[in-house]
Design an enzyme around this catalytic site. Sequence first.
Site, short mmCIF file in Angstrom:
data_model
loop_
_atom_site.label_atom_id
_atom_site.label_comp_id
_atom_site.label_asym_id
_atom_site.label_seq_id
_atom_site.Cartn_x
_atom_site.Cartn_y
_atom_site.Cartn_z
CG ASN A 13 -7.54 31.83 -18.86
OD1 ASN A 13 -8.64 32.02 -19.37
ND2 ASN A 13 -7.12 30.62 -18.53
NE ARG A 62 -3.16 30.37 2.67
CZ ARG A 62 -4.07 29.50 3.12
NH1 ARG A 62 -5.15 29.93 3.72
NH2 ARG A 62 -3.88 28.22 2.97
NE ARG A 88 2.48 29.35 -4.53
CZ ARG A 88 3.37 28.56 -3.97
NH1 ARG A 88 3.09 27.94 -2.83
NH2 ARG A 88 4.53 28.36 -4.53
CG LEU A 90 -5.08 35.74 -3.01
CD1 LEU A 90 -5.95 36.81 -3.65
CD2 LEU A 90 -3.60 36.06 -3.17
CG HIS A 106 -12.44 26.43 -10.51
ND1 HIS A 106 -11.25 26.06 -9.92
CD2 HIS A 106 -13.23 25.32 -10.48
CE1 HIS A 106 -11.32 24.80 -9.54
NE2 HIS A 106 -12.51 24.33 -9.87
CD GLU A 140 -16.13 28.58 2.45
OE1 GLU A 140 -16.34 27.48 1.90
OE2 GLU A 140 -17.01 29.27 2.98
CG ASP A 142 -11.17 26.83 -6.57
OD1 ASP A 142 -10.63 27.84 -7.04
OD2 ASP A 142 -10.62 25.71 -6.55
CD GLU A 171 -10.27 28.16 -18.20
OE1 GLU A 171 -10.50 27.66 -17.10
OE2 GLU A 171 -9.13 28.23 -18.69
C1 GRF Z 1 -7.14 27.67 -16.24
O1 GRF Z 1 -7.74 26.47 -16.65
C2 GRF Z 1 -7.91 28.27 -15.09
O2 GRF Z 1 -9.27 27.97 -15.11
C3 GRF Z 1 -7.26 27.63 -13.89
O3 GRF Z 1 -5.89 27.55 -14.23
C4 GRF Z 1 -5.76 27.43 -15.65
C5 GRF Z 1 -4.76 28.46 -16.09
O4 GRF Z 1 -4.38 28.28 -17.43
N1 GRF Z 1 -7.52 28.40 -12.70
P1 GRF Z 1 -3.49 29.39 -18.14
O5 GRF Z 1 -2.21 29.56 -17.31
O6 GRF Z 1 -4.27 30.66 -18.22
O7 GRF Z 1 -3.17 28.83 -19.49
#
Ligand code: GRF
Length: 195
Positions: A13, A62, A88, A90, A106, A140, A142, A171
């Site tokens: 990503n 944390r 992690r 925050l 997510h 909270e 996610d 994504e």
């Molecule tokens: C993704 O599936 C994202 O939705 C989740 O962690 C994964 C990260 O994948 N939070 P990458 O490291 O970007 O390949």
Amino acid sequence: MKLAVLISGNGTNLQALIDASRRPGFGASLEVVVCDKPDAFGLERAVSAGIPTEVIGWTSERNASTERLLEILDQYDVEALVLAGFMRILGPAAISRFPNRIINIHPSLLPDFPGYDAIGAALAEGVETTGVTVHFVDEEVDHGPIIAQRTVAVAPDETRESLASRIHEVEHELLPSVVSDFANGRLRPIEPLAT
Ligand code: GRF
């Protein structure tokens, strides 16, 4: 808009954001990539793109870890954060410093399947549809105002790998598009998709 991207792993990503940030009109610059794992491949992606990297030691304290993160972010003068696979949680100081300015991606249709293994949980539950959520982060896990969601159909013979791969494709398109809309002042939070 000056952004920090937080990662813990492969960083696909992050790569999608790097690629998008090179296109005209993206509206944001990736000032720093912060990672809690010194050997994460995502760090190499950042280095290849010429983006400064910071490895942060994250402990079970944390709030102390969050304070160290905020000090790093101050050095780069960032205005908003993107959590792109940052594993992690925050502390509240980060949420109050960046209210509705921390974006998370997510791999499920939140509020369904929050937490660590959302893809495995969706498969185990036998759902016919799952997807991807991009949302602002609150205190909270996610959770927080939803910005965008996309559905992904689960095939009858689906494997974890095949589903993860289709979710990642979605994504990689959705996150850069949302981040660009955010940076350009074009965002409105939406209600979750009904599943
Ligand atoms: C993704 O599936 C994202 O939705 C989740 O962690 C994964 C990260 O994948 N939070 P990458 O490291 O970007 O390949």
